[in-house]
Design an enzyme around this catalytic site. Sequence first.
Site, PDB file in Angstrom:
ATOM      1  N   ASN A   1      42.423  48.023  77.072  1.00  0.00           N
ATOM      2  CA  ASN A   1      43.662  47.891  76.438  1.00  0.00           C
ATOM      3  C   ASN A   1      44.765  48.983  76.588  1.00  0.00           C
ATOM      4  O   ASN A   1      44.647  49.984  76.907  1.00  0.00           O
ATOM      5  CB  ASN A   1      43.394  47.872  74.829  1.00  0.00           C
ATOM      6  CG  ASN A   1      44.624  47.436  73.891  1.00  0.00           C
ATOM      7  OD1 ASN A   1      45.240  46.444  74.111  1.00  0.00           O
ATOM      8  ND2 ASN A   1      44.873  48.197  73.023  1.00  0.00           N
TER       9      ASN A   1
ATOM     10  N   HIS B   1      47.804  50.493  74.754  1.00  0.00           N
ATOM     11  CA  HIS B   1      48.322  50.559  73.317  1.00  0.00           C
ATOM     12  C   HIS B   1      49.720  51.509  73.250  1.00  0.00           C
ATOM     13  O   HIS B   1      49.663  52.670  73.954  1.00  0.00           O
ATOM     14  CB  HIS B   1      47.153  51.352  72.581  1.00  0.00           C
ATOM     15  CG  HIS B   1      47.758  51.724  71.203  1.00  0.00           C
ATOM     16  ND1 HIS B   1      48.209  50.804  70.134  1.00  0.00           N
ATOM     17  CD2 HIS B   1      48.006  53.145  70.678  1.00  0.00           C
ATOM     18  CE1 HIS B   1      48.623  51.627  68.969  1.00  0.00           C
ATOM     19  NE2 HIS B   1      48.355  52.814  69.399  1.00  0.00           N
TER      20      HIS B   1
END
Length: 264
Positions: A141, A143
């Site tokens: 991911n 972020h």
Amino acid sequence: MSIVVITIPGGERRDFANSLHKKTGCVELVIIQKSKIFNESFTESIGRLKRAVGLPALPRELFYALLLRFNKPAQKVLEYFRNFGDVETEKTYLTKTIEVSSVNSPEVLEILKKIKPKILVVWGNTILKKDILATAEKVLNLHMGLCPYYRGSVANQYALINDEPNRLGATIHYVKEGVDTGDVIETLSADISKRPRDLFLELNKKAKELYLEIIQKLYKGGNLPRIAQDPSVGKNYMLRDWTPSVRYKLAKKILNWEKRGGLT
């Protein structure tokens, strides 16, 4: 073995997925979660705001919503957080795509079970369920916030609201159940000597480039660090925290910083 991208609508997301496919040739599918907020009616928007702030605070939040609506400079500076610069010329995805109402749906689960991706690449604001995560060897991911200090959907926004510009940044991490709590691969810190617009443009572009680089290394079998996060540090900031009064307060802060020439 392939790569699957889970993301949200937007030109910068399309550009990212296309760039990843050009660099690897292995993006088999892009799963796009439709935005619920942008498709809301006026009544639904008011209802969502009421649930977030409560009835007593609703008139105040509606007042700030009106202030924002008619304050173009405030709207402009709030877009800094989503500014990734110019995108490439492709107007469509180079790979197969599907749009879904929920990336955690049984439909998506069955698709991912068949593909069995080597890497599930996430760039959006959806919390993936355990069974979705289990379909891939690795899940990554990007972020836009500095973990573990600021997690969630509006992390960098709250770093500024809390007067902690030194904790503006981006984090690339492995994904596990929860919100931005997985082991960290690498972080980027913002250059707070720059003007706000330039600061976020540079941070966002560097974060996207680093994410592409890390995915390629991992896909080729490279060893990357895994730095465990301390769950007791920091806080998770959700979209429900991103109320009109908070947005207005932050916009005024950024406008004042621009007048001074920067955050420092």
